[in-house]
Design an enzyme around this catalytic site. Sequence first.
Site, PDB file in Angstrom:
ATOM      1  N   CYS A 150      -0.275   1.967 -14.754  1.00 35.97           N
ATOM      2  CA  CYS A 150       1.103   2.448 -14.947  1.00 35.97           C
ATOM      3  C   CYS A 150       1.267   3.401 -16.122  1.00 35.97           C
ATOM      4  CB  CYS A 150       2.027   1.245 -15.150  1.00 35.97           C
ATOM      5  SG  CYS A 150       2.143   0.233 -13.676  1.00 35.97           S
TER       6      CYS A 150
HETATM    7  N1  LIG Z   1      -0.324  -3.281 -11.052  1.00 35.74           N
HETATM    8  C1  LIG Z   1       0.744  -3.245 -11.807  1.00 35.74           C
HETATM    9  O1  LIG Z   1       0.777  -3.855 -12.869  1.00 35.74           O
HETATM   10  C2  LIG Z   1       1.975  -2.459 -11.389  1.00 35.74           C
HETATM   11  C3  LIG Z   1       3.159  -2.672 -12.110  1.00 35.74           C
HETATM   12  C4  LIG Z   1       4.304  -1.981 -11.733  1.00 35.74           C
HETATM   13  C5  LIG Z   1       4.251  -1.060 -10.686  1.00 35.74           C
HETATM   14  N2  LIG Z   1       3.081  -0.845 -10.011  1.00 35.74           N
HETATM   15  C6  LIG Z   1       3.106   0.111  -8.898  1.00 35.74           C
HETATM   16  O2  LIG Z   1       3.079  -0.595  -7.667  1.00 35.74           O
HETATM   17  C7  LIG Z   1       2.340   0.143  -6.684  1.00 35.74           C
HETATM   18  C8  LIG Z   1       1.195  -0.713  -6.151  1.00 35.74           C
HETATM   19  O3  LIG Z   1       0.314  -1.007  -7.225  1.00 35.74           O
HETATM   20  P1  LIG Z   1      -0.734  -2.181  -7.193  1.00 35.74           P
HETATM   21  O4  LIG Z   1      -1.200  -2.369  -8.590  1.00 35.74           O
HETATM   22  O5  LIG Z   1      -0.197  -3.342  -6.432  1.00 35.74           O
HETATM   23  O6  LIG Z   1      -1.890  -1.485  -6.326  1.00 35.74           O
HETATM   24  P2  LIG Z   1      -3.138  -2.195  -5.637  1.00 35.74           P
HETATM   25  O7  LIG Z   1      -4.169  -1.147  -5.469  1.00 35.74           O
HETATM   26  O8  LIG Z   1      -3.454  -3.475  -6.339  1.00 35.74           O
HETATM   27  O9  LIG Z   1      -2.572  -2.598  -4.201  1.00 35.74           O
HETATM   28  C9  LIG Z   1      -2.193  -1.694  -3.228  1.00 35.74           C
HETATM   29  C10 LIG Z   1      -2.583  -2.255  -1.859  1.00 35.74           C
HETATM   30  O10 LIG Z   1      -2.130  -1.353  -0.861  1.00 35.74           O
HETATM   31  C11 LIG Z   1      -3.114  -1.283   0.145  1.00 35.74           C
HETATM   32  N3  LIG Z   1      -2.910  -0.035   0.875  1.00 35.74           N
HETATM   33  C12 LIG Z   1      -3.279   1.216   0.538  1.00 35.74           C
HETATM   34  N4  LIG Z   1      -2.841   2.091   1.451  1.00 35.74           N
HETATM   35  C13 LIG Z   1      -2.184   1.378   2.385  1.00 35.74           C
HETATM   36  C14 LIG Z   1      -1.515   1.723   3.585  1.00 35.74           C
HETATM   37  N5  LIG Z   1      -1.416   3.000   3.985  1.00 35.74           N
HETATM   38  N6  LIG Z   1      -0.985   0.735   4.324  1.00 35.74           N
HETATM   39  C15 LIG Z   1      -1.061  -0.566   3.923  1.00 35.74           C
HETATM   40  N7  LIG Z   1      -1.685  -0.945   2.789  1.00 35.74           N
HETATM   41  C16 LIG Z   1      -2.227   0.015   2.038  1.00 35.74           C
HETATM   42  C17 LIG Z   1      -4.424  -1.378  -0.588  1.00 35.74           C
HETATM   43  O11 LIG Z   1      -5.462  -1.823   0.270  1.00 35.74           O
HETATM   44  C18 LIG Z   1      -4.089  -2.405  -1.682  1.00 35.74           C
HETATM   45  O12 LIG Z   1      -4.362  -3.729  -1.250  1.00 35.74           O
HETATM   46  C19 LIG Z   1       1.880   1.422  -7.393  1.00 35.74           C
HETATM   47  O13 LIG Z   1       2.814   2.427  -7.147  1.00 35.74           O
HETATM   48  C20 LIG Z   1       1.916   1.048  -8.853  1.00 35.74           C
HETATM   49  O14 LIG Z   1       2.099   2.170  -9.676  1.00 35.74           O
HETATM   50  C21 LIG Z   1       1.953  -1.546 -10.336  1.00 35.74           C
END
Ligand SMILES: NC(=O)c1ccc[n+]([C@@H]2O[C@H](COP(=O)([O-])OP(=O)(O)OC[C@H]3O[C@@H](n4cnc5c(N)ncnc54)[C@H](O)[C@@H]3O)[C@@H](O)[C@H]2O)c1
Length: 443
Positions: free
Chosen positions: A283
């Site tokens: 992030c």
């Molecule tokens: N990790 C954090 O601490 C955090 C905090 C706040 C916001 N975010 C935001 O949340 C969002 C997700 O982050 P995350 O950390 O959970 O990512 P992540 O990589 O842990 O998880 C994303 C998931 O989406 C899946 N994926 C990818 N493309 C896909 C598709 N087309 N269809 C279905 N599934 C699909 C992946 O296989 C993965 O399991 C991002 O935008 C991130 O910036 C993350």
Amino acid sequence: MMIAAGPETRTYAEELSAKITSRTARVGIIGLGYVGLPLAIEFARAGFAVTGVDLNAGKVAEINRGRSYIGDVPAADVEQFIRDGKLRATTDFSAVRELDTINICVPTPLRKTKDPDMSYIVSACEEIAKYFHPGMLAILESTTYPGTTEEVLAPMLSRDGMEPGKEFFLCFSPERVDPGNPQYHTRNIPKVVGGMTPACTEMGVRFYSQALTTVVPVESTQVAEMVKLLENTFRMINIGLVNELAVMCDRMGINIWQVIEAAKTKPFGFMPFYPGPGLGGHCIPIDPFYLSWKSRQAGIEARFIDLAGYINGQMPEFTVAKIQNAMNAAGKPLKGARVHVVGVAYKSDIDDVRESPALDIIHILNRRGATVTYSDPHVPELRVDGMALASIPLLPAAGDADCAVIVTNHSAFDYDGLLREAKLIVDTRNALGRVNSEKIVRL
Ligand SMILES: NC(=O)c1ccc[n+]([C@@H]2O[C@H](COP(=O)([O-])OP(=O)(O)OC[C@H]3O[C@@H](n4cnc5c(N)ncnc54)[C@H](O)[C@@H]3O)[C@@H](O)[C@H]2O)c1
């Protein structure tokens, strides 16, 4: 105005509201990562039947077997909700046909040019759109630039002239999860939500209120998108400021950590931020560039963001310069020396190495001819410069090395043992702040 939902006289809004409040709505979570899986668990806990859709067949299989691959999600919860039929996972987007709500939690990385990479959102939406039907609520949770929900999602989901606020409901809700935080987690972090229309916002609030403690409505998707960018930009810039002060204090021989400790005794108007070896995670190093990209399109250069990005980006080099100077002073040049990196996750007590400054530090150390080993109880393996490294026990490795560098302050580390056995310690996290020793060189 009453909008007919098929032959019945109830509006789509009334029908979906009734399903949500009776918790019979079928909830879908698209993307089961650090954000999506904890959210799926909270809705299952609230009594909803939840379907997770993820392209990663390995993750889907793990969930269906009742296992968890996210540190903050206990396997016992996954197992229980799978057993109770409240949770299931699939790679098949046709499951959307049966759903009433979907939360999109897919990655939003930056391209090398620091432009937003919308490809995950677009490809997930293309699949969702095939099965999207009247009466559904869709909420984007992925961090993105202001305008994405309205400009990218709305046209993709407005099939056959369906209108947001009438035939379907569309919101943005920023995810604020803080992995590894024992106090604040998905359920008790206040949830901001903004819809494309007042009816959309109302539906979003109703939905989250079933499973989460506090919901904060805002008047539009753009406001909700901007909230997340303000929060993360605020952190990134303040960390940039304190990193710059750390470099200044280093030159002036002042202990920055003592300065911050004393400054934070001021009961108002000050909030402590800490310097470190560089930004990490999914992030803080990334999200502000979504804002600067969008702002450039509006003709405004985001100068604070660019400056903080530059300063924070220099910290791995600064850390290696500290290591090199400390080793020169100890009569052991870096080239050909052994350096043991203590902690490689981007922050304490978690297993995530995305954007971790440890990766840059190891890369620079390798380039300057050092032999690098590492210990991290949460990260058994690591790839840097195409090479696979494996974590080794802190002791005796840190004692065998010419220098140990604390990059991540995990609570599991035996700092007494490290202090006893290491020849030289560069501490980038003030993990040994209370100790006075000639062996320790602080950031
Ligand atoms: N990790 C954090 O601490 C955090 C905090 C706040 C916001 N975010 C935001 O949340 C969002 C997700 O982050 P995350 O950390 O959970 O990512 P992540 O990589 O842990 O998880 C994303 C998931 O989406 C899946 N994926 C990818 N493309 C896909 C598709 N087309 N269809 C279905 N599934 C699909 C992946 O296989 C993965 O399991 C991002 O935008 C991130 O910036 C993350």
